[in-house]
Design an enzyme around this catalytic site. Structure first.
Site, short mmCIF file in Angstrom:
data_model
loop_
_atom_site.label_atom_id
_atom_site.label_comp_id
_atom_site.label_asym_id
_atom_site.label_seq_id
_atom_site.Cartn_x
_atom_site.Cartn_y
_atom_site.Cartn_z
N GLY A 11 0.78 -1.24 0.00
CA GLY A 11 0.00 0.00 0.00
C GLY A 11 0.81 1.28 0.00
N SER A 12 1.95 1.28 -0.70
CA SER A 12 2.71 2.54 -0.71
C SER A 12 2.00 3.61 -1.55
CB SER A 12 4.15 2.32 -1.18
OG SER A 12 4.19 2.01 -2.55
N ASN A 13 1.32 3.20 -2.62
CA ASN A 13 0.52 4.19 -3.37
C ASN A 13 -0.65 4.69 -2.54
OD1 ASN A 13 1.42 4.70 -6.29
ND2 ASN A 13 1.72 2.49 -6.05
N ARG A 64 -15.59 -14.08 -10.60
CA ARG A 64 -15.22 -12.66 -10.63
C ARG A 64 -16.43 -11.74 -10.53
NH1 ARG A 64 -9.96 -12.10 -11.88
NH2 ARG A 64 -9.01 -13.80 -13.03
N ARG A 90 -6.44 -8.09 -8.67
CA ARG A 90 -7.56 -8.77 -9.33
C ARG A 90 -7.99 -7.96 -10.55
NH1 ARG A 90 -7.99 -13.63 -8.00
NH2 ARG A 90 -10.19 -13.67 -8.58
N ASN A 106 -6.20 3.19 -12.36
CA ASN A 106 -5.18 2.23 -11.95
C ASN A 106 -3.80 2.85 -12.20
OD1 ASN A 106 -4.06 -0.35 -11.19
ND2 ASN A 106 -3.68 -0.75 -13.36
N HIS A 108 0.22 1.65 -13.08
CA HIS A 108 1.00 0.50 -13.55
C HIS A 108 2.46 0.93 -13.72
CE1 HIS A 108 1.82 -3.32 -15.47
NE2 HIS A 108 2.41 -2.68 -16.45
N ASP A 144 -4.46 -3.79 -17.59
CA ASP A 144 -3.52 -2.68 -17.81
C ASP A 144 -3.81 -1.98 -19.13
OD1 ASP A 144 -2.26 -3.25 -15.39
OD2 ASP A 144 -0.93 -4.71 -16.31
N GLU A 173 5.33 6.84 -9.37
CA GLU A 173 3.93 6.47 -9.12
C GLU A 173 3.35 7.35 -8.02
OE1 GLU A 173 3.02 2.28 -8.64
OE2 GLU A 173 4.92 1.73 -9.58
C1 GRF Z 1 2.86 -0.74 -7.80
O1 GRF Z 1 4.07 -0.89 -8.48
C2 GRF Z 1 1.73 -0.57 -8.79
O2 GRF Z 1 2.09 0.13 -9.92
C3 GRF Z 1 1.39 -1.99 -9.12
O3 GRF Z 1 1.52 -2.69 -7.92
C4 GRF Z 1 2.44 -2.02 -7.08
C5 GRF Z 1 1.73 -1.73 -5.79
O4 GRF Z 1 2.58 -1.19 -4.83
N1 GRF Z 1 0.08 -2.05 -9.74
P1 GRF Z 1 1.99 -0.58 -3.49
O5 GRF Z 1 1.15 -1.68 -2.83
O6 GRF Z 1 1.19 0.62 -3.83
O7 GRF Z 1 3.21 -0.26 -2.65
#
Ligand code: GRF
Length: 201
Positions: A11-13, A64, A90, A106, A108, A144, A173
């Site tokens: 969950g860094s994003n 799904r 997912r 999303n 990526h 994606d 990101e």
């Molecule tokens: C990130 O690299 C994102 O682009 C990809 O999965 C990773 C998730 O990282 N879809 P985090 O859990 O947000 O740290």
């Protein structure tokens, strides 16, 4: 903007988005953080930030679409109008996308349409790319794939490892995902055909 953030891992994003909300760089309320995996480290991040969390395990559903219907019900109950996928592992179906048309994003770790799917950073290294990057896009039913809102590029260095390149990409990101969400929050994005007008940079 009434936001849900969907995660599967560290969950860094998610952390970057919560930071942007806290610092008022993103005009959104995070209504709920949902993980399909109870072990996701990002759930602790959300709890520490005082954000509601929920775990919806995909294995508990027959398929799904049934899973997505349950997700939609949960998000509707929380008053969500926009969904940020942030390391959610997912694929979402039309059941999910039709509930939030034009409001599912999303991130990526590649310059789409190159290097879709898992281990995009390793794919870029193995291919010998000299420039790598990250993409924030609207989500459609393909993996994606969907109109691109924001991209950022970074160099690939001769001594890069998968880890060092991933770290450089992750910083991008964290920078562009909140910016892209803020453009959406302010109503600045318009999709014309495949193109997003008002994206960045
Ligand atoms: C990130 O690299 C994102 O682009 C990809 O999965 C990773 C998730 O990282 N879809 P985090 O859990 O947000 O740290």
């Amino acid at each position: 903007m009434e936001l849900a953030i969907l995660i599967s891992g560290r969950g860094s994003n998610l952390g970057a988005i919560l930071g942007a909300v806290r610092e008022k760089r993103l005009d959104a309320r995070v209504r709920v953080v949902v993980s399909n995996r109870p072990s996701a480290g990002g759930l602790d991040l959300a709890r520490e930030a005082g954000v509601a969390t929920a775990v919806l395990e995909h294995g508990a559903y027959p398929g799904r679409e049934a899973y997505d219907a349950a997700l939609v019900a949960l998000l509707r109950e929380r008053g969500v109008d926009t969904v940020a996928l942030a390391g959610f592992d997912r694929l979402v179906t039309g059941v999910f996308l039709r509930a939030f048309p034009g409001r599912v994003l999303n991130v990526h770790p590649a310059l789409l349409p190159a290097f879709k799917g898992l281990h995009a950073q390793r794919q870029a290294l193995d291919y010998g790319a000299r420039i790598a990057g990250v993409t924030v896009h609207f989500v459609d039913e393909q993996m994606d794939h969907g109109p691109i809102i924001a991209q950022a590029a970074v160099p690939v260095l001769d001594d890069d490892t998968e880890q060092s390149l991933s770290d450089r990409l992750l910083a991008e990101e964290h920078r562009i995902y909140p910016l892209a969400l803020q453009r959406l929050a302010r109503g600045e994005l318009r999709v014309v055909g495949r193109r997003v007008i008002g994206g960045l940079p």
